[in-house]
Design a protein around this motif. Structure first.
Motif, PDB file in Angstrom:
ATOM      1  N   ASP A   1      -1.793  -1.400  -3.907  1.00 37.71           N
ATOM      2  CA  ASP A   1      -2.913  -0.485  -3.719  1.00 37.71           C
ATOM      3  C   ASP A   1      -2.351   0.922  -3.534  1.00 37.71           C
ATOM      4  O   ASP A   1      -1.695   1.208  -2.525  1.00 37.71           O
ATOM      5  CB  ASP A   1      -3.714  -0.905  -2.490  1.00 37.71           C
TER       6      ASP A   1
ATOM      7  N   THR B   1      -8.458  -1.342   6.754  1.00 40.42           N
ATOM      8  CA  THR B   1      -9.443  -2.256   6.164  1.00 40.42           C
ATOM      9  C   THR B   1      -8.809  -3.132   5.101  1.00 40.42           C
ATOM     10  O   THR B   1      -9.036  -4.349   5.053  1.00 40.42           O
ATOM     11  CB  THR B   1     -10.607  -1.458   5.572  1.00 40.42           C
ATOM     12  N   LYS B   2      -7.994  -2.528   4.247  1.00 47.89           N
ATOM     13  CA  LYS B   2      -7.347  -3.264   3.161  1.00 47.89           C
ATOM     14  C   LYS B   2      -6.393  -4.317   3.701  1.00 47.89           C
ATOM     15  O   LYS B   2      -6.378  -5.469   3.238  1.00 47.89           O
ATOM     16  CB  LYS B   2      -6.599  -2.286   2.260  1.00 47.89           C
ATOM     17  N   THR B   3      -5.603  -3.949   4.674  1.00 54.70           N
ATOM     18  CA  THR B   3      -4.608  -4.882   5.220  1.00 54.70           C
ATOM     19  C   THR B   3      -5.280  -6.045   5.932  1.00 54.70           C
ATOM     20  O   THR B   3      -4.915  -7.212   5.725  1.00 54.70           O
ATOM     21  CB  THR B   3      -3.664  -4.146   6.183  1.00 54.70           C
TER      22      THR B   3
ATOM     23  N   HIS C   1      -8.719   3.330   5.383  1.00 55.31           N
ATOM     24  CA  HIS C   1      -8.517   2.562   4.154  1.00 55.31           C
ATOM     25  C   HIS C   1      -7.410   1.527   4.322  1.00 55.31           C
ATOM     26  O   HIS C   1      -7.599   0.351   3.964  1.00 55.31           O
ATOM     27  CB  HIS C   1      -8.174   3.500   3.001  1.00 55.31           C
TER      28      HIS C   1
ATOM     29  N   SER D   1      -8.323  -7.211   5.562  1.00 57.84           N
ATOM     30  CA  SER D   1      -9.017  -8.041   4.571  1.00 57.84           C
ATOM     31  C   SER D   1      -8.035  -8.960   3.841  1.00 57.84           C
ATOM     32  O   SER D   1      -8.317 -10.148   3.641  1.00 57.84           O
ATOM     33  CB  SER D   1      -9.746  -7.139   3.577  1.00 57.84           C
TER      34      SER D   1
ATOM     35  N   ILE E   1       0.858  -1.176   0.000  1.00 58.09           N
ATOM     36  CA  ILE E   1       0.000   0.000   0.000  1.00 58.09           C
ATOM     37  C   ILE E   1       0.895   1.227   0.000  1.00 58.09           C
ATOM     38  O   ILE E   1       1.851   1.300   0.778  1.00 58.09           O
ATOM     39  CB  ILE E   1      -0.944   0.028   1.219  1.00 58.09           C
TER      40      ILE E   1
END
Length: 250
Positions: free
Chosen positions: A219, A239-241, A236, A243, A192
């Protein structure tokens, strides 16, 4: 649950903590590595808030201050990339032996230089998956740029905002071929990076993805800076990590 812990790595005492859900373990576990000149809570509690969210999602999270930072012993000038790599290996191997850690679901990641250390050590340690926020593949250039604005020289190097950065750090850093060192890790990777990162340009993550290929997800967060200094950006990346890590559980 919160546990304060200490770890001796070849005579260098590190201090850290473990956060985990209540109840019976073992739990899938994240080892999170902090960035350059900061410590385990992170800028604006970036890491602390991530950890609390991860625990709510069922993960155990282990963080240590590297030697010479935060609550650990030592002085900042004693820190090098090599020393942090050795400390990371010791933390990872210690974690595998803890009863609350599910060693088959052990993840490694971090922010900035911590993310760099994670991807450098991943080929040796072989975590279940790895992740990096603003991975500092351009660390030698970035640290070199900062030395131009540091006070100094000092006895050992430079005054970097009240910390003493050693010449040994810079000499070792510029001699390392990070692109070669990350090779050999074939498991899933999440990168990210903030689109507007001026400390570690986003191109460094694109170059890293070129090594990992299809097993790596990159990302790019629109408008985000190096430290993800907004509530929206923090939400963000958390949540991304989480998930991504949950998708790797087996």
């Amino acid at each position: 649950m919160y546990i304060a812990t200490e770890l001796d790595v070849n005579g260098r005492l590190l201090r850290g903590n473990v956060r985990m859900p209540d109840g019976e373990g073992p739990f899938p576990t994240i080892i999170f590595l902090h960035g350059f000149t900061v410590w385990k809570t992170g800028p604006q509690r970036l890491y602390e808030e991530f950890v609390r969210q991860a625990v709510k999602e069922g993960f155990c999270v282990i963080r240590y201050d590297f030697y010479g930072t935060g609550e650990s012993d030592g002085e900042f000038y004693e820190m090098t990339i090599g020393s942090e790599m050795r400390e990371t290996a010791a933390i990872f191997n210690w974690a595998k032996e803890q009863p609350y850690v599910d060693a088959s679901n052990l993840f490694l990641g971090g922010h900035s230089m911590g993310a760099l250390i994670a991807v450098l050590e991943a080929p040796e340690l072989q975590p279940k998956a790895a992740f990096g926020w603003a991975t500092a593949m351009s660390m030698a250039y970035q640290a070199g740029q900062r030395t131009r604005f540091m006070k100094g020289p000092t006895e050992r190097g430079w005054d970097i905002d009240g910390l003493e950065l050693s010449r040994e750090f810079m000499e070792e850093c510029v001699a390392m071929d990070f692109m070669a060192m990350v090779k050999g890790y074939e498991k899933p990777v999440l990168l990210i990076h903030g689109e507007m990162d001026t400390d570690i340009p986003v191109e460094s993550s694109y170059s890293l993805k070129s090594i990992y290929g299809d097993k790596c997800e990159l990302d790019v967060v629109p408008g985000a800076n190096h430290r993800f200094l907004s509530l929206e950006w923090k939400k963000h990346i958390y949540t991304k990590t989480i998930s991504f890590l949950k998708a790797q559980l087996g």
